[in-house]
Design a protein around this motif. Structure first.
Motif, mmCIF file in Angstrom:
data_model
loop_
_atom_site.group_PDB
_atom_site.id
_atom_site.type_symbol
_atom_site.label_atom_id
_atom_site.label_comp_id
_atom_site.label_asym_id
_atom_site.label_seq_id
_atom_site.Cartn_x
_atom_site.Cartn_y
_atom_site.Cartn_z
ATOM 1 N N ASP A 1 -34.079 -7.508 6.212
ATOM 2 C CA ASP A 1 -33.610 -7.200 4.862
ATOM 3 C C ASP A 1 -34.828 -6.983 3.969
ATOM 4 O O ASP A 1 -35.691 -7.861 3.847
ATOM 5 C CB ASP A 1 -32.749 -8.348 4.343
ATOM 6 C CG ASP A 1 -32.126 -8.014 2.995
ATOM 7 O OD1 ASP A 1 -30.903 -7.840 2.931
ATOM 8 O OD2 ASP A 1 -32.878 -7.912 2.000
ATOM 9 N N ALA B 1 -32.531 -2.645 0.777
ATOM 10 C CA ALA B 1 -32.656 -3.199 -0.572
ATOM 11 C C ALA B 1 -31.296 -3.641 -1.086
ATOM 12 O O ALA B 1 -30.262 -3.330 -0.509
ATOM 13 C CB ALA B 1 -33.257 -2.151 -1.518
ATOM 14 N N GLY B 2 -31.318 -4.341 -2.224
ATOM 15 C CA GLY B 2 -30.083 -4.767 -2.865
ATOM 16 C C GLY B 2 -29.784 -6.239 -2.632
ATOM 17 O O GLY B 2 -30.359 -6.875 -1.763
ATOM 18 N N ASP C 1 -31.291 -3.576 6.411
ATOM 19 C CA ASP C 1 -30.787 -3.298 5.057
ATOM 20 C C ASP C 1 -32.010 -3.221 4.147
ATOM 21 O O ASP C 1 -32.748 -4.194 3.986
ATOM 22 C CB ASP C 1 -29.830 -4.408 4.628
ATOM 23 C CG ASP C 1 -29.169 -4.073 3.297
ATOM 24 O OD1 ASP C 1 -27.941 -3.887 3.275
ATOM 25 O OD2 ASP C 1 -29.886 -3.987 2.273
ATOM 26 N N ASP D 1 -30.436 -12.382 -1.668
ATOM 27 C CA ASP D 1 -29.430 -12.328 -0.613
ATOM 28 C C ASP D 1 -28.880 -13.705 -0.269
ATOM 29 O O ASP D 1 -29.523 -14.720 -0.503
ATOM 30 C CB ASP D 1 -30.031 -11.706 0.648
ATOM 31 C CG ASP D 1 -30.671 -10.364 0.358
ATOM 32 O OD1 ASP D 1 -29.965 -9.495 -0.190
ATOM 33 O OD2 ASP D 1 -31.873 -10.207 0.648
ATOM 34 N N ASP E 1 -27.552 -8.688 -1.184
ATOM 35 C CA ASP E 1 -26.588 -8.587 -0.095
ATOM 36 C C ASP E 1 -26.051 -9.949 0.307
ATOM 37 O O ASP E 1 -26.689 -10.973 0.096
ATOM 38 C CB ASP E 1 -27.244 -7.919 1.107
ATOM 39 C CG ASP E 1 -27.868 -6.591 0.723
ATOM 40 O OD1 ASP E 1 -27.119 -5.719 0.247
ATOM 41 O OD2 ASP E 1 -29.098 -6.448 0.863
ATOM 42 N N GLY F 1 -35.220 -6.410 0.597
ATOM 43 C CA GLY F 1 -35.391 -6.921 -0.754
ATOM 44 C C GLY F 1 -34.076 -7.313 -1.387
ATOM 45 O O GLY F 1 -33.006 -7.111 -0.827
ATOM 46 N N GLY F 2 -34.156 -7.889 -2.596
ATOM 47 C CA GLY F 2 -32.956 -8.343 -3.293
ATOM 48 C C GLY F 2 -32.713 -9.826 -3.077
ATOM 49 O O GLY F 2 -33.351 -10.468 -2.245
#
Ligand SMILES: [Ca+2]
Ligand SMILES: [Ca+2]
Ligand SMILES: [Ca+2]
Ligand SMILES: [Ca+2]
Length: 279
Positions: free
Chosen positions: A110, A85-86, A83, A115, A88, A112-113
């Motif tokens: 993952d 970005a975002g 994944d 999570d 999550d 970024g973001g």
């Protein structure tokens, strides 16, 4: 919570799963996503605990173990969830979020973001029986929750479990056999590179510790290793484990009673990032 850009739900063997001779990839470029391997309707109760499902999801490689049944074991495949970005949310039961079982390889990456990772047992960079499980999170303020056993950099039975956290202020809520823990000749590595983090865990096999368990076999002569590294930031460690603190190096005796010579456990915390000349 804001509405998710995509919401994926399943039960078992899903969301980046690889079985024998198989490779499964779930690739999601960006957006705030939700990944759920259902652990409320117990249609796949696990051998570890019948209160939770076998998820084998979200970056899971799985093989058929039959050394104690019909003898026809089959090596596992490769399961990957990426994944990009975002913010999550990942949720599963037993086996998930970068997990390998029986010669399998599972990776959850993952990019970024902020999570949230929630799971039960064998999750978040964990593995069992000659396998590899890796969870990599590149950045963001993340929360890791595992409730029962074997999580966040934990390897069992000649396996490698690895959690790599490259940035952000993170919170880890961990069970026993976690945060860099080896069990039965496994290797568990935990590395949080940066940020002001919080570690919430009871005194147990955690924070760089290992446990071979069985005596009187070749296992006593093989390596078992738990390694914990936090290489930047001001962190909060559990009060019940005073050796684990900022700016400290520690070793822990093996968890077998009495400890065995091949049980290795160590941890390091430094507030400033390590430079090559420090090594
Ligand atoms: Ca995302
Ligand atoms: Ca993310
Ligand atoms: Ca982070
Ligand atoms: Ca961190």
């Amino acid at each position: 919570m804001e509405e998710a850009d995509s919401r994926r739900t399943g039960f078992s063997m899903a969301q980046g799963y690889g079985g024998t001779k198989g490779y499964g990839l779930l690739l999601d470029v960006d957006g705030n996503d939700v990944y759920i391997a259902d652990d409320r309707v117990l249609d796949f109760p696990s051998p570890q605990t019948d209160k939770h499902n076998v998820s084998m999801a979200q970056g899971a490689g799985y093989g058929r173990r039959a050394d104690y049944t019909d003898g026809h074991s089959l090596a596992g495949g490769v399961g990957v969830l990426v994944d990009g970005a975002g913010n999550d949310r990942y949720s599963c039961g037993v086996f998930g979020q970068g997990v390998g079982y029986w010669y399998g390889l599972g990776i959850l990456s993952d990019g970024g973001g902020d999570d949230t990772y929630e799971g039960i047992w064998y999750v978040q960079g964990a593995s069992a029986h000659f396998a590899v499980g890796i969870l990599e999170d590149v950045s963001g303020d993340d929360r890791y929750l595992a409730t029962m056993n074997m999580a966040q950099g934990a390897g069992h039975d000649f396996s490698l479990g690895w959690l790599i956290e490259s940035g952000g202020n993170d919170i880890y809520r961990a069970p026993s056999l976690s945060l860099g823990a080896g069990n039965a000749n496994g290797i568990g590595i935990f590395w949080d590179a940066w940020g002001d983090d919080r570690y919430e865990v009871q005194p147990s096999i955690t924070l760089g510790r290992s446990n071979i368990g069985a005596r009187g076999s070749l296992r006593e002569r093989a390596l078992c290793l738990g390694l914990f590294c936090d290489t930047g930031g001001k962190d909060v460690y559990p009060e019940g484990l005073p050796f684990a603190r900022n700016e400290a190096l520690w070793t822990q005796p093996g968890a077998s009673q009495p400890p065995m010579p091949r049980e290795y456990g160590a941890g390091i915390d430094c507030e400033e990032p390590l430079k090559p000349e420090d090594l």
